[in-house]
Scaffold this active site. Structure first.
Site, PDB file in Angstrom:
ATOM      1  CE1 TYR A 186       0.303   2.079   4.158  1.00  0.00           C
ATOM      2  CE2 TYR A 186       0.757  -0.235   4.594  1.00  0.00           C
ATOM      3  CZ  TYR A 186       0.815   1.094   4.982  1.00  0.00           C
ATOM      4  OH  TYR A 186       1.381   1.444   6.184  1.00  0.00           O
ATOM      5  CB  CYS A 187       1.589   4.017  -1.708  1.00  0.00           C
ATOM      6  SG  CYS A 187       0.383   4.056  -3.052  1.00  0.00           S
ATOM      7  CG  LEU A 188      -1.341   9.484  -0.006  1.00  0.00           C
ATOM      8  CD1 LEU A 188      -1.592   9.538   1.504  1.00  0.00           C
ATOM      9  CD2 LEU A 188      -0.740  10.804  -0.488  1.00  0.00           C
TER      10      LEU A 188
END
Length: 223
Positions: A186-188
């Protein structure tokens, strides 16, 4: 580093009304589009700045960033041509818009063009859709590793429970140390996780999933 330096050069060029300097910055962006691993500012960072701080080496640029560099180059060319024709207000508008978009990237890691590109690829069915919440929770319950691919600073400010940090910038160089079990990325907002997933697949990893952004990851780990 790269967007900050390029933005400062472009800002100075607008202040002194230098079309030549804008064309110079534009050339940097176009070079980056043509040669993924040879953005001049990336090379300056990798071989002159990075060793001083023992930081991670910047990897080759993914297509989204190359496209953003090319678009910035075109906008700088437009601003330069406007200055040559004495249309200074119009040049300031174009340059100001570009600087605003670059500021968003620098301070939030959100790239408007990448977001637009992702939307187009989704419409064309060529974008990996993030794994749904139920599947993500099931995989985590089965022992999958949760990976945060944002920068160390973003990770330090806030991250999902039990997530470990593998910044996108370091994944290609350190792929051999990546967990061999099932991993959820995941990231932003999901874009960097998608890029990381593609890089890891090229390295032979198969049990990896993009679950989207930080809020998706937090929901996946909530009881």
């Amino acid at each position: 580093f790269t967007p900050s330096v390029c933005s400062l050069i472009a800002l100075y060029a607008l202040i002194i009304n230098s079309a030549a300097l804008l064309f110079f910055v534009a050339a940097l962006g176009i070079i980056a589009f043509i040669l993924p691993a040879n953005h001049p500012m990336d090379m300056l960072y990798n071989y002159a700045i990075r060793p001083l701080f023992k930081a991670e080496k910047l990897p080759s640029n993914p297509f989204q960033r190359r496209l953003a560099c090319f678009s910035a180059g075109i906008m700088n060319i437009i601003a330069g041509v406007l200055i040559l024709n004495g249309q200074f207000i119009a040049a300031y508008v174009v340059g100001g818009l570009l600087l605003s978009l670059q500021a968003i990237v620098i301070f939030t890691h959100f790239c408007t063009l990448s977001w637009m590109y992702e939307g187009l690829m989704r419409l064309l069915g060529k974008w990996s859709v993030p794994t749904d919440l139920a599947t993500a929770q099931q995989l985590l319950n089965q022992g999958a590793t949760l990976i945060d691919v944002r920068s160390p600073n973003e990770y330090a400010i806030e991250h999902a429970h039990n997530a470990i940090n593998y910044p996108l910038e370091a994944i290609e160089e350190n792929s051999q140390s990546f967990p061999n079990d099932t991993a959820l990325l995941y990231c932003l907002a999901g874009t960097r996780a998608h890029i990381a997933l593609q890089l890891l697949k090229k390295q032979g990893y198969t049990k990896i999933y993009n679950i989207g952004g930080l809020e998706d990851a937090k929901n996946s780990t909530s009881k």
